[in-house]
Enzyme design. Structure first.
Site, PDB file in Angstrom:
ATOM      1  N   GLY A  97      -8.893  11.706  10.887  1.00  0.00           N
ATOM      2  CA  GLY A  97      -9.073  11.963  12.309  1.00  0.00           C
ATOM      3  C   GLY A  97      -9.912  10.936  13.028  1.00  0.00           C
ATOM      4  O   GLY A  97     -10.413  11.193  14.122  1.00  0.00           O
ATOM      5  N   LEU A 100      -8.058   5.421  11.851  1.00  0.00           N
ATOM      6  CA  LEU A 100      -7.874   4.277  10.953  1.00  0.00           C
ATOM      7  C   LEU A 100      -6.667   4.441  10.031  1.00  0.00           C
ATOM      8  O   LEU A 100      -6.520   3.696   9.058  1.00  0.00           O
ATOM      9  CB  LEU A 100      -9.139   4.048  10.122  1.00  0.00           C
ATOM     10  CG  LEU A 100     -10.426   3.779  10.919  1.00  0.00           C
ATOM     11  CD1 LEU A 100     -11.590   3.497   9.969  1.00  0.00           C
ATOM     12  CD2 LEU A 100     -10.248   2.622  11.889  1.00  0.00           C
ATOM     13  N   GLU A 135       6.404  11.749   5.802  1.00  0.00           N
ATOM     14  CA  GLU A 135       5.638  12.177   6.975  1.00  0.00           C
ATOM     15  C   GLU A 135       6.500  12.391   8.215  1.00  0.00           C
ATOM     16  O   GLU A 135       6.300  13.348   8.964  1.00  0.00           O
ATOM     17  CB  GLU A 135       4.535  11.161   7.279  1.00  0.00           C
ATOM     18  CG  GLU A 135       3.472  11.078   6.202  1.00  0.00           C
ATOM     19  CD  GLU A 135       2.250  10.336   6.683  1.00  0.00           C
ATOM     20  OE1 GLU A 135       1.468  10.917   7.469  1.00  0.00           O
ATOM     21  OE2 GLU A 135       2.074   9.164   6.283  1.00  0.00           O
ATOM     22  N   ASP A 147       1.002   2.716   9.915  1.00  0.00           N
ATOM     23  CA  ASP A 147      -0.031   3.079   8.949  1.00  0.00           C
ATOM     24  C   ASP A 147       0.477   2.955   7.517  1.00  0.00           C
ATOM     25  O   ASP A 147      -0.211   2.416   6.638  1.00  0.00           O
ATOM     26  CB  ASP A 147      -0.511   4.511   9.195  1.00  0.00           C
ATOM     27  CG  ASP A 147      -1.167   4.687  10.548  1.00  0.00           C
ATOM     28  OD1 ASP A 147      -1.390   3.671  11.232  1.00  0.00           O
ATOM     29  OD2 ASP A 147      -1.443   5.840  10.919  1.00  0.00           O
TER      30      ASP A 147
END
Length: 327
Positions: A97, A100, A135, A147
């Protein structure tokens, strides 16, 4: 025992254009840098006939289908592991959260560990694609692909996201001097706020799907900033890069009402008054870390620390997702 680690990341230009709702029609481009802050996964074969999953909670379940953690459950299914005598543990240098990219790092580190357990060799591109499949496709998260890809590849890497779902990755061509100056002059400070990226990204995703012209023009502009940042960095023009960081942040704030807060804006303006030449909030917005470029490191560092912000010192990571121990 298998231990893997996957780096967290900083977005350096073009962030937001890696969502399918954008790149499926317009092609995305961004630059991201992996840093030496990591998510770690351990996989340990036990003598107990149950799965033990340890993260912020602990699960002890009889089968893969009973696992509550969605990413762990889907990763085991994807790799084809049905054994029930495994213990899987996760740890992280930075909490989730914070902007990064910890979720993508978690997924790539987990997949790397499970493939190693199965003695599979997986290319970074395939690893990232599988993490995205879990995801985005299986779990329906309204997120982009950067990411997972930067965690897999590491380094300071440019990515093109093509409408046919292909992702092209190639390293940013930096001189050694530019790389050292970039690392030395970029400072990272925690705002004190954590948040879930899903709400902000869901709004961006739905507006892009509706072909909201304000959103699309914003993302077109941000993509152009990413391309210009590539030119500035590869030519060693770090002052121009700092200027582009600032312009990027000003446009990023217009993407969503939840992108920033009055406290974050005050911190940013204070940093600008103390020598920051450019900067932005890292990640989807609403909290996490502020990243600044400065040529007055001591002044800026002292001022922001005195105002209560916590600095995290870092370097770039050039290994990507990797196995660090196996026995």
């Amino acid at each position: 025992m298998i231990i893997t680690r996957s780096p967290l990341r900083l977005s350096l230009g073009g962030g937001g254009t890696d969502l399918r709702s954008y790149y499926s029609e317009h092609e995305g481009f961004l630059i991201a840098g992996a840093i030496d802050k990591y998510v770690y996964i351990t996989v340990h074969q036990t003598f107990i006939d149950e799965l033990i999953i340890k993260y912020s909670h602990m699960e002890r379940v009889p089968s893969v289908d009973d696992i509550q953690h969605p990413i762990v459950r889907e990763a085991l299914r994807l790799v084809g592991i049905r054994e029930t005598n495994l213990e899987i543990t996760s740890m992280a240098d930075i909490p989730s959260g914070t902007g990064l990219g910890s979720s993508g790092s978690f997924t790539t580190a987990l997949l790397k560990a499970l493939h190693t357990y199965k003695k599979n060799i997986v290319h970074p591109g395939e690893l990232a694609a599988q993490a995205c499949d879990i995801e985005i496709n299986r779990l329906g998260e309204p997120i982009g692909k950067q990411d997972q890809y930067i965690a897999s590849f590491g380094g300071i890497t440019c990515f093109r996201f093509l409408p046919n779902e292909e992702v092209q990755a190639f390293p940013l061509q930096l001189s050694p001097e530019t790389l050292h100056n970039l690392e030395d002059n970029m400072l990272l400070f925690f705002t004190g706020y954590t948040r879930s990226a899903s709400g902000i990204l869901k709004d961006q995703d739905s507006r892009s799907k509706r072909k909201d012209q304000e959103m699309l023009q914003n993302l077109h502009f941000v993509k152009q900033i990413g391309l210009e940042s590539k030119v500035a960095l590869e030519s060693g023009d770090l002052l121009r890069f700092a200027e582009l960081l600032h312009v990027h942040w000003e446009h990023k704030k217009g993407r969503s009402r939840g992108m920033t807060t009055s406290v974050i804006d005050e911190c940013y303006e204070f940093a600008r008054s103390q020598g920051a030449l450019g900067g932005k909030l890292v990640g989807a917005g609403g909290g996490g870390f502020l990243l600044f470029y400065t040529e007055q490191k001591t002044r800026l560092r002292h001022a922001l620390r005195s105002s209560g912000l916590k600095e995290v010192r870092w370097r770039f990571d050039f290994q990507g997702t990797t196995v660090i121990a196996q026995s």
